[in-house]
Motif scaffolding. Structure first.
Motif, PDB file in Angstrom:
ATOM      1  N   GLU A 113      16.784  12.899  34.844  1.00 19.58           N
ATOM      2  CA  GLU A 113      17.517  11.930  34.213  1.00 19.58           C
ATOM      3  C   GLU A 113      17.960  10.657  34.837  1.00 19.58           C
ATOM      4  OE1 GLU A 113      20.258  15.599  31.819  1.00 19.58           O
ATOM      5  OE2 GLU A 113      21.156  14.242  33.229  1.00 19.58           O
ATOM      6  N   GLY A 114      17.259  10.492  35.892  1.00 16.92           N
ATOM      7  CA  GLY A 114      17.420   9.240  36.738  1.00 16.92           C
ATOM      8  C   GLY A 114      18.888   9.027  37.093  1.00 16.92           C
ATOM      9  N   LEU A 115      19.465   9.958  37.624  1.00 14.22           N
ATOM     10  CA  LEU A 115      20.781   9.993  38.157  1.00 14.22           C
ATOM     11  C   LEU A 115      20.823   9.038  39.432  1.00 14.22           C
ATOM     12  CD1 LEU A 115      23.733  11.107  37.720  1.00 14.22           C
ATOM     13  CD2 LEU A 115      23.453  12.933  39.127  1.00 14.22           C
ATOM     14  N   ALA A 116      19.882   9.325  40.083  1.00 20.59           N
ATOM     15  CA  ALA A 116      19.897   8.300  41.476  1.00 20.59           C
ATOM     16  C   ALA A 116      20.244   7.013  41.047  1.00 20.59           C
ATOM     17  CB  ALA A 116      18.419   8.544  42.087  1.00 20.59           C
ATOM     18  N   HIS A 117      19.777   6.233  40.020  1.00 23.67           N
ATOM     19  CA  HIS A 117      19.967   4.893  39.804  1.00 23.67           C
ATOM     20  C   HIS A 117      21.521   4.658  39.579  1.00 23.67           C
ATOM     21  CE1 HIS A 117      19.378   0.819  38.503  1.00 23.67           C
ATOM     22  NE2 HIS A 117      20.221   1.085  37.336  1.00 23.67           N
ATOM     23  N   THR A 118      22.152   5.762  38.705  1.00 21.47           N
ATOM     24  CA  THR A 118      23.732   5.703  38.522  1.00 21.47           C
ATOM     25  C   THR A 118      24.420   5.819  39.816  1.00 21.47           C
ATOM     26  OG1 THR A 118      23.283   6.809  36.159  1.00 21.47           O
ATOM     27  CG2 THR A 118      25.265   6.737  37.180  1.00 21.47           C
ATOM     28  N   LEU A 119      23.996   6.529  40.623  1.00 21.76           N
ATOM     29  CA  LEU A 119      24.578   6.870  41.963  1.00 21.76           C
ATOM     30  C   LEU A 119      24.474   5.837  42.849  1.00 21.76           C
ATOM     31  CD1 LEU A 119      23.777  10.425  42.675  1.00 21.76           C
ATOM     32  CD2 LEU A 119      25.859   9.719  41.505  1.00 21.76           C
ATOM     33  N   ALA A 120      23.502   5.173  42.864  1.00 24.40           N
ATOM     34  CA  ALA A 120      23.022   4.035  43.977  1.00 24.40           C
ATOM     35  C   ALA A 120      23.982   2.792  43.284  1.00 24.40           C
ATOM     36  CB  ALA A 120      21.613   3.498  43.882  1.00 24.40           C
TER      37      ALA A 120
END
Length: 366
Positions: free
Chosen positions: A351-358
């Protein structure tokens, strides 16, 4: 960033994050001859698909850096339950003290007039213990997920904040925990039936009951393992996405789908680590156990049992109790943390959570 912002089912980048299957450097992670920069790591894990080393390393880093909120909430929860259960046991004994004395006095005979109140009183205590254990285990799972929420972003976490956030999500996690407990009880109940069927086989000289239960065990055990792993992310989803029990179960199924064996293998490895540590703690204590007093043939059975019990108390009993509690405390925190890190890893991959967390980490730092 709010406590739940960006942790819902859909991140802002949709399916692919900056370090997902189609990252900024193409499917193979390269753009010409330029190597990709390392993923950001604002907290205990890099914001990219994680390997086993990152999952276990992030778990141990969280336990080390956030020891106070993690173990503080767990110790407080266990302590509160111990006080409540002790008070309940004392009240139960006081309420049926006369009936208990009538049953336990020398030469006394059992009667339902005395036995019924005792059974009801301590049955209520047993039921209360079961519910309290369920609540405290669910609370600790919620507190582990709440602490990891801050640890991934590199933010501080206080005891009070973790307690409040975990307490608010405990009912939802309890609903999930009940289902997971039922799943684990399936092979356990089948093993009990297998044990009973063995005696039936010996008494009746018929192997049919034993064979049928054994075949049932062969079917139930893999099914229970499959279901348990399939729903393993539900406590983390209930905590981090503020989802209800049914919604959390559905989220877990979607995240586990396609990665069952990987999640099973890493979870099994975590369980083996806990087992090895527990064994390393128990074995020295067993070798250090005091030697029981020799049995005098002329002594009564009650005197022999009393001497054997006395030999196991004292300083050795204190060390054993403390070691067992510390081991249980570490296991109750370690295993939910591993599962929660795996949950975040699957969110990053799918789900591309890395972008949200970054983005959340950069907003926090600015």
């Amino acid at each position: 960033m709010s406590d739940t912002s960006g942790w819902g089912p859909q991140g802002p980048r949709g399916q692919y994050g900056p370090y997902g299957p189609q990252g900024p450097y193409g499917p193979y992670g390269w753009n010409g001859w330029t190597p990709p920069p390392p993923p950001p790591k604002p907290g205990v894990i890099p914001l990219a698909p994680l390997g086993v080393d990152h999952i276990l390393g992030g778990t141990f880093a969280t336990m080390r850096r956030y020891a106070k909120p993690l173990f503080g909430t767990a110790v407080a929860a266990y302590g509160l339950v111990a006080v409540v259960m002790t008070a309940a046991a004392v009240l139960a004994y006081v309420s049926v003290r006369d009936h208990w004395r009538a049953l336990s006095e020398p030469g006394g005979t059992f009667s339902w007039d005395d036995g019924r109140p005792v059974l009801i009183a301590f049955g209520v205590v047993w039921l209360l213990t079961l519910l309290a254990t369920l609540a405290v285990n669910s609370f600790i799972q919620a507190s582990c997920a709440a602490t990891l929420h801050e640890a991934v972003l590199g933010r501080p976490a206080t005891f009070g904040a973790i307690w409040r956030r975990a307490w608010s999500r405990t009912p939802s996690v309890m609903g999930v925990t009940v289902l997971l407990a039922v799943i684990l009880l399936l092979p356990a109940a089948t093993c009990v039936l297998l044990f009973v069927s063995f005696f039936v086989t010996v008494l009746t000289q018929s192997a049919v009951p034993f064979g049928l239960i054994f075949l049932l065990l062969l079917v139930v055990t893999p099914l229970a393992a499959w279901l348990y792993v399939l729903f393993a992310f539900a406590p983390a989803a209930a905590s981090l996405e503020t989802a209800g029990p049914l919604q959390a179960l559905r989220r877990s199924v979607r995240l586990v789908r396609g990665a069952w064996w990987r999640i099973f293998g890493i979870s099994l490895l975590a369980g083996m680590i806990v087992g090895a540590v527990s064994l390393a703690v128990r074995l020295p204590l067993q070798f250090a156990a005091p030697t029981p007093h020799p049995v005098d043939p002329g002594s009564s059975t009650s005197a022999v049992l009393l001497d054997q019990l006395r030999s196991q108390f004292g300083l050795y009993a204190v060390f054993t109790l403390v070691a067992s509690f510390v081991t249980q405390l570490a296991a109750s925190v370690f295993l939910p943390l591993v599962t929660a890190v795996l949950y975040i890893d699957q969110r990053i991959r799918k789900e591309g959570l890395a972008h949200t967390l970054a983005q959340a980490a950069s907003t926090q730092g600015s």
